[in-house]
Design an enzyme around this catalytic site. Structure first.
Site, PDB file in Angstrom:
ATOM      1  N   LYS A 241      60.798  61.426  15.446  1.00  0.00           N
ATOM      2  CA  LYS A 241      59.882  60.241  15.387  1.00  0.00           C
ATOM      3  C   LYS A 241      58.515  60.687  15.751  1.00  0.00           C
ATOM      4  O   LYS A 241      58.279  61.579  16.768  1.00  0.00           O
ATOM      5  CB  LYS A 241      60.338  59.183  16.350  1.00  0.00           C
ATOM      6  CG  LYS A 241      59.420  57.947  16.264  1.00  0.00           C
ATOM      7  CD  LYS A 241      60.067  56.785  17.095  1.00  0.00           C
ATOM      8  CE  LYS A 241      59.397  55.324  17.067  1.00  0.00           C
ATOM      9  NZ  LYS A 241      59.978  54.551  17.944  1.00  0.00           N
ATOM     10  N   GLU A 328      70.331  41.614  20.880  1.00  0.00           N
ATOM     11  CA  GLU A 328      69.776  40.159  21.431  1.00  0.00           C
ATOM     12  C   GLU A 328      71.171  39.455  21.814  1.00  0.00           C
ATOM     13  O   GLU A 328      70.965  38.906  23.035  1.00  0.00           O
ATOM     14  CB  GLU A 328      69.021  39.437  20.449  1.00  0.00           C
ATOM     15  CG  GLU A 328      67.466  40.217  20.207  1.00  0.00           C
ATOM     16  CD  GLU A 328      67.806  41.203  19.203  1.00  0.00           C
ATOM     17  OE1 GLU A 328      66.736  41.971  18.814  1.00  0.00           O
ATOM     18  OE2 GLU A 328      68.767  41.353  18.331  1.00  0.00           O
ATOM     19  N   ARG A 356      67.956  35.288  17.254  1.00  0.00           N
ATOM     20  CA  ARG A 356      69.131  35.871  16.806  1.00  0.00           C
ATOM     21  C   ARG A 356      70.324  35.768  17.790  1.00  0.00           C
ATOM     22  O   ARG A 356      71.356  35.975  17.555  1.00  0.00           O
ATOM     23  CB  ARG A 356      68.854  37.298  16.904  1.00  0.00           C
ATOM     24  CG  ARG A 356      67.631  37.809  16.018  1.00  0.00           C
ATOM     25  CD  ARG A 356      67.430  39.334  15.757  1.00  0.00           C
ATOM     26  NE  ARG A 356      68.250  39.899  14.576  1.00  0.00           N
ATOM     27  CZ  ARG A 356      68.524  41.150  14.426  1.00  0.00           C
ATOM     28  NH1 ARG A 356      67.854  42.071  14.895  1.00  0.00           N
ATOM     29  NH2 ARG A 356      69.030  41.539  13.369  1.00  0.00           N
TER      30      ARG A 356
END
Length: 584
Positions: A241, A328, A356
């Protein structure tokens, strides 16, 4: 470097036409563009830099849009946008009317499916592949999955179904060992061992890898093998990344995940920062004080340590701050278990991500009446992240739930008493607050000690003619709107559930009422006020202001508030209009 290749790329067909020897230069040019664009407008820099070779290889091997390439989230897709005809408009990224912050099929046929929330790629790709097979359509389907998405249950549901389907779904695992920050849990560690092969093969996939995700030759070879497969296959690519941008590579926490505009100055990266405390930081400060006082208070977040300003808390209370990854539903039910054991959990979560876990809120928290506190960040307009991230529906979805208290601070000083009230309660609670910097405390706003009860009159006119009723920071806009209107009152509803019926009935007795909220008008505060007046037989002129019945796009949140009439000028116009209609 002169942009000699990228300027000639109008579609993936042009990528496939390039000589193999030109591909490394194309990747360099893509990185230059991504770094330049994010420097001007901000954006998801780190993930996009890390996926450059991967995206070039995908478009080299697969024929989008005949072959559908679905990306998990869309954080990693700036190179994809640049290669699919959007380069000339990329300077408008995340701005009103400009290029979308994530993926949107309405913007390009190369965006196979909307992608703003994580963990959706495998399930959607499998459905797309099955639908094409059933209807006799051509083309391969590829799901590009970040390893951070492997912490979410939906990904496992999709992998389980796909592995048993025997359909030739190609899953490309972009493994950089990070979601926003470093990944958590057992899966990230497993992926960097020989157990990764066993894991995916056990689910019914052919496993190819691990492949160096920055080695174009290796990537193209593996993807061609995957394209030729007649059964489900995983290509496991190891990436970095922030690749190619030293400040991002050196950022061990997020590797430049979501950066604001920046510039190079004297050989150093200078990022634009306002220097003001945010609502997120105010919540974190109040939470830190509560955790210092009470050892039963625990913080939980689904991969939002940085966004929810919890890094300092994690350093101070490492065993009482839990990052559970992009999960979540698990976060909410984990909090339910904590509360059932006698702890006092505070779930720090964005409004758009709380959606969610709606069933978990109902079934696991509200139904048993467990005292979980939800610190709902990014409520209301969020700006550049757009429709998938707007905090639009939390009030309307949470208001009907029995026993759930909902509070909204106006200023930073409101957090401590509201959080204390929630932590003292025996029932679940919500603290709803926006993205943005904290305003100064106006003299009209009186901060009370806990427990917080009922609405709060910010201005109570001696000879009232009209009342502005607001929730959260819109109270400050209402104060400004009423400043030169001696007959105007301002009522901060403060809590929506329970509703302060006495204060709202008093407001209606004084004249017209304007209700303003930064959320959908369907089912929100305005609906609650109108329901109350209908039940009590109160005939009042009421105007409700809020978000319209549409998905709000990306743009400048301040401009959008003005366009929706949710600034001081808009509230004043609404009030004057109602008063004119009230005259005999």
């Amino acid at each position: 470097m002169a942009q000699q290749l990228l300027a000639r790329i109008a579609s993936p067909t042009d990528v496939r036409a390039l000589p193999e020897a030109d591909l490394p230069q194309l990747c360099e040019e893509l990185r230059e563009d991504i770094i330049s664009i994010c420097g001007k407008v901000g954006g998801h820099l780190g993930a996009s830099l890390g996926a450059v070779e991967l995206i070039v290889a995908l478009h080299r091997v697969f024929h989008s849009p005949t072959d559908a390439i679905l990306f998990d989230v869309g954080h990693q897709t700036y190179a994809h946008k640049l290669l699919t005809g959007r380069r000339e408009r990329m300077h408008t990224l995340r701005q009103a009317g400009g290029v979308a912050p994530f993926l949107d099929p309405r913007e390009s046929p190369h965006d196979a499916l909307l992608a703003g929330h994580s963990c959706t790629a495998v399930s959607a790709a499998l459905g797309l592949l099955e639908g094409r097979r059933m209807l006799g359509h051509r083309g391969h389907v590829v799901a590009v999955l970040g390893d951070g998405g492997l912490t979410g249950g939906l990904t496992f549901e999709g992998l389980n179904n796909a592995g048993g389907s025997h359909l030739p779904l190609v899953v490309v695992l972009n493994d950089n060992q990070m979601s926003i920050s470093a990944n958590v849990g057992a899966i990230p560690s497993l992926l960097r061992t020989r157990g990764a092969r066993d894991f995916f093969q056990g689910l019914g996939f052919t496993y190819l890898g691990p492949v160096d995700g920055h080695d174009l030759g290796a990537l193209v070879h593996a993807l061609r093998e995957a394209r030729a497969s007649s059964r489900p296959v995983v290509v496991h690519a190891l990436t970095l990344k922030g690749k190619g941008f030293p400040p991002a590579e050196a950022d061990a926490q997020t590797r430049g995940h979501a950066m604001g505009p920046y510039e190079w100055r004297d050989g150093k990266l200078v990022r634009s920062r306002g220097g003001h405390r945010t609502y997120s930081e105010a919540l974190a400060w109040a939470l830190e004080e509560a955790m210092a006082r009470d050892s039963s208070v625990v913080a939980v977040t689904p991969a939002m340590l940085e966004g929810s300003a919890l890094n300092a808390l994690k350093a101070r209370f490492p065993d009482r701050v839990h990052d559970v990854g992009i999960a979540e539903q698990h976060a909410v039910t984990f909090c339910a278990g904590l509360a059932a054991a006698g702890a006092r959990p505070v779930c720090c979560i964005y409004s758009t991500f709380l959606q969610r876990a709606y069933d978990q809120i109902i079934h696991d928290v509200c139904l048993p009446g467990l005292p979980v506190v939800f610190a709902v960040d990014r409520a209301g307009l969020v700006g550049a992240d757009g429709a998938t991230h707007q905090g639009t529906y939390d009030v309307a979805s949470l208001r009907p739930l029995p026993g759930l208290a909902l509070w909204a601070p106006v200023v930073g000083e409101d957090f401590a008493p509201m959080l204390a009230t929630a932590l003292q309660s025996s029932r679940p609670s919500v603290l709803r607050f926006p993205r943005g910097t904290l305003p100064a405390l106006p003299p009209e706003v009186r901060v009370e000690e806990a427990p917080v009860r009922g609405a709060r009159w910010l201005v109570r006119a001696e000879r009232p003619e009209l009342t502005l009723v607001t929730l959260g920071p819109l109270g400050l806009a209402a104060l400004e709107a009423a400043r030169n209107e001696p007959g105007w009152s301002v009522l901060d509803a403060r809590g929506l559930s329970p509703l302060d019926e006495a204060a709202l009935l008093e407001a209606a007795s004084h004249g017209p009422v304007v209700v303003a909220e930064e959320g959908t008008v369907r089912g929100g505060l305005g609906s609650a006020v109108l329901e109350l007046y209908a039940e009590r037989g109160v005939h009042a002129r009421v105007r409700v202001l809020g978000m319209p019945d549409t998905f709000m796009p990306h743009g400048d949140a301040r401009v959008q508030r003005a366009e929706l009439g949710l600034d001081a000028a808009g509230l004043r116009r609404a009030g004057l209009s109602l008063l004119e209609r009230s005259e005999p």
